[in-house]
Design an enzyme around this catalytic site. Structure first.
Site, mmCIF file in Angstrom:
data_model
loop_
_atom_site.group_PDB
_atom_site.id
_atom_site.type_symbol
_atom_site.label_atom_id
_atom_site.label_comp_id
_atom_site.label_asym_id
_atom_site.label_seq_id
_atom_site.Cartn_x
_atom_site.Cartn_y
_atom_site.Cartn_z
ATOM 1 N N SER A 403 0.794 -1.236 0.000
ATOM 2 C CA SER A 403 0.000 0.000 0.000
ATOM 3 C C SER A 403 0.824 1.281 0.000
ATOM 4 C CB SER A 403 -0.952 0.002 1.203
ATOM 5 O OG SER A 403 -1.992 -0.934 1.006
ATOM 6 N N LYS A 541 2.981 6.410 5.529
ATOM 7 C CA LYS A 541 2.029 5.446 4.972
ATOM 8 C C LYS A 541 2.539 4.042 5.274
ATOM 9 C CE LYS A 541 -1.527 4.075 2.540
ATOM 10 N NZ LYS A 541 -1.616 2.870 3.411
#
Length: 599
Positions: A403, A541
């Site tokens: 991701s 992230k």
């Protein structure tokens, strides 16, 4: 293992194409190629073998070959330009700790893994069987040498020396005889031998032995013993390919014809007849032992001898025209083979390793933070332009970004107006997803926060693989390999990136070295904002790679900003047992940043 298997399969295709090309050339241009070239043209078959065996990971040269081929495949690659550093210090962000949560979908790889493991096991068993045959054959050769006795006849040795001068060999050749063979053979990679049957001296005069010596010495001059071992190396690796077995058999036949041609070139017409009679004498007396594959000799089957006698009957000196035609045809084929062979390097291991050359780097031991997990940590201090790295090898190892790729997926979509800073909401299509948080409409910030797969898959589809490839090439993102499915190329699939490259990209992005629109970079920064402590802000992230229900790959990448400095970081952890995910990576990274008094 999958990379190795793919490389082996691709190498098999290349080898088969080379064999087909050689057979085509030999058939179509048979009368325009000399006997010697008919044999030596097979040497091109070894080029793909060399390419397959080259340790690309250990040499920088290997990096350019696959990259050049990929550049040909993706000719729309752009060159990044350097822009001005963006001033984001005054940008207001809302804390978003959801960015630290894991939302990962498991990838089912049981079928491919089963195929790869089965293929590798069968290939390994076949290879081990042939290696065993090679070892047994060489044991037989050792026994031959052990049983042999030196020939002391002075006249025979004088004839051998005469033949050496005719052929053009200066090195010492041991001449021995043994009762264990029926036909003369040539042995020895480093210490050459000529072995003749014990009865040969009784059946042949010294003058007739000349033809035996000329033949065996021609094998020595052409390094045919060495070539035999290379042929077997090719056979061992590609034992499952019938093209290889057929090609090597043809090569052995052409070798004997070329050797006969070399001998005839040293003789007069009367000598042709006597040499032919010598060959006929050894028809069907060639040994049937396995070592026959490693020891070229003058004998052969009746079928082979018939072909060789026909070659002697039709022998004529090469004309200058044939020599030039041979060189031209050989050169054209050589160029084609050299263009084909590096294709195996496209999937070679070089794409999986990033070659990092930054001198201002400190390597440190942070193993206590990882508590037995395999992992790496990379930190870049922008004010000092210094890297601090834990685990040098793993920090350069490229793995799936999972991701974390969404940072760039969103940026590229913003740049192409698939979404905008003011209009980036997408409607949920009603499909029930594995996480409740995904089952609703999302905008860029909530999609990044909850790592909503369908949101980024949608914008990737709208952008298209061709345009995505252009952008991944532009920012030089890891291996830039989008050959996987469009919906999952970033999810334990083809796209891979190293922790060092993650850090370099984040730094380049903040410095706007790719000349993107400032408002788009600010939008990405806003979407990555996690929390603030006093004057220090944390952006990042996570990413988790889940295969067959096990979390095997954990990421946390981002940067820390304060009034005077920006620190860029990336942590990656790996565990085949399922204990590596983005949450665990975040936990370790935050502790390291805290102890370094960065955040």
């Amino acid at each position: 293992m999958d990379t190795f298997i793919l490389q082996l399969i691709l190498s098999t295709v290349v080898v088969s194409l080379v064999i087909s090309a050689i057979l085509f050339v030999k058939r179509i241009y048979a009368k325009h190629i000399s006997v010697q070239i008919h044999y030596k043209i097979w040497y091109f078959l070894f080029v793909p073998l060399v390419t397959f065996l080259i340790p690309w990971k250990l040499i920088r040269l290997g990096e350019s070959i696959p990259q050049y081929i990929k550049n040909l495949l993706f000719s729309n690659q752009e060159t990044a330009t350097t822009g001005e550093k963006l001033g984001h210090a005054g940008v207001s962000h809302q804390p978003n700790t959801n960015l630290l949560h894991d939302f990962a979908v498991s990838v089912d790889k049981s079928t491919p893994d089963l195929f790869y493991n089965l293929f590798f096991t069968v290939w390994l068993i076949g290879m081990m069987a042939l290696i065993g045959l090679v070892l047994y054959s060489n044991y037989q050769i050792y026994q031959l040498k052990k049983s042999a006795t030196t020939i002391k006849d002075l006249q025979i040795h004088e004839m051998l020396e005469t033949c050496k001068k005719i052929v053009g060999i200066k090195k010492n050749i041991r001449l021995v005889e043994t009762p264990l063979i029926q036909s003369p053979i040539t042995l020895g990679l480093f210490h050459p031998y000529i072995l003749i049957p014990q009865e040969t001296r009784q059946l042949f005069t010294v003058n007739e032995l000349k033809y035996v010596f000329l033949h065996e010495l021609s094998h020595q001059k052409n390094k045919d013993v060495f070539v035999n071992y290379i042929m077997w190396m090719l056979k061992i690796i590609h034992w499952f390919n019938p093209f290889v077995w057929y090609a090597l058999e043809k090569m052995r036949n052409d070798r004997e014809l070329a050797c006969d041609d070399s001998v005839l070139n040293c003789l007069n017409e009367r000598g042709y007849i006597e040499y032919g009679h010598t060959i006929i004498h050894f028809a069907d007396k060639k040994f049937n032992h396995t070592y026959g594959q490693f020891a070229p000799g003058i004998g052969g089957t009746k079928k082979q001898i018939k072909q060789r006698i026909q070659g002697i009957a039709n022998y004529s000196k090469e004309s200058t025209t044939v020599k030039w035609k041979s060189k031209i045809i050989c050169s054209i084929l050589g160029i084609m083979v050299l263009l084909l062979a590096p294709i195996t390097a496209v999937v070679a291991g070089t794409d999986d390793v990033y070659h990092f050359n930054e001198k201002n780097t400190v390597y440190e031991d942070l193993s206590d933070y990882f508590k037995g997990l395999n992992g790496s940590f990379v930190l870049f201090d922008s004010s000092k332009a210094q890297y601090q790295i834990y685990n040098q090898e793993m920090s350069a190892q490229r793995v799936s970004p999972d991701s974390t790729y969404k940072i760039y997926s969103a940026l590229f979509a913003l740049e192409e107006n698939v979404i905008s800073t003011t209009n980036n909401e997408k409607k949920w299509d009603g499909h029930v997803n594995p996480f409740e948080q995904w089952n609703k409409d999302h905008n860029l910030y909530t999609a990044m926060s909850n790592s909503v797969n369908w949101y980024f898959q949608d914008i990737d589809r709208e952008l298209g693989k061709k345009q995505l490839q252009t952008y991944f090439n532009k920012v030089n993102y890891g291996n830039k390999d989008l050959s996987g499915q469009l919906d999952s190329y970033w999810m334990e699939s083809s796209l891979k990136i190293s922790p060092i490259e993650q850090v370099e990209l984040l730094h380049a992005l903040e410095e706007n070295k790719f000349d993107f629109h400032e408002k788009n970079i600010q939008a990405i920064e806003k979407a990555l904002f996690i929390a603030q402590q006093n004057e220090t802000q944390l952006f990042g992230k996570t990413g988790t790679g889940t295969v067959n229900g096990k979390d095997i790959n954990g990421w946390f990448v981002g940067f820390v900003k304060n009034a005077s400095d920006t620190y860029y970081f990336a942590i990656n952890i790996q565990d085949e047992n399922g204990h590596s995910n983005g949450s665990k990576a975040t936990e370790i990274a935050k502790q390291i940043l805290k102890d370094k008094q960065i955040y």
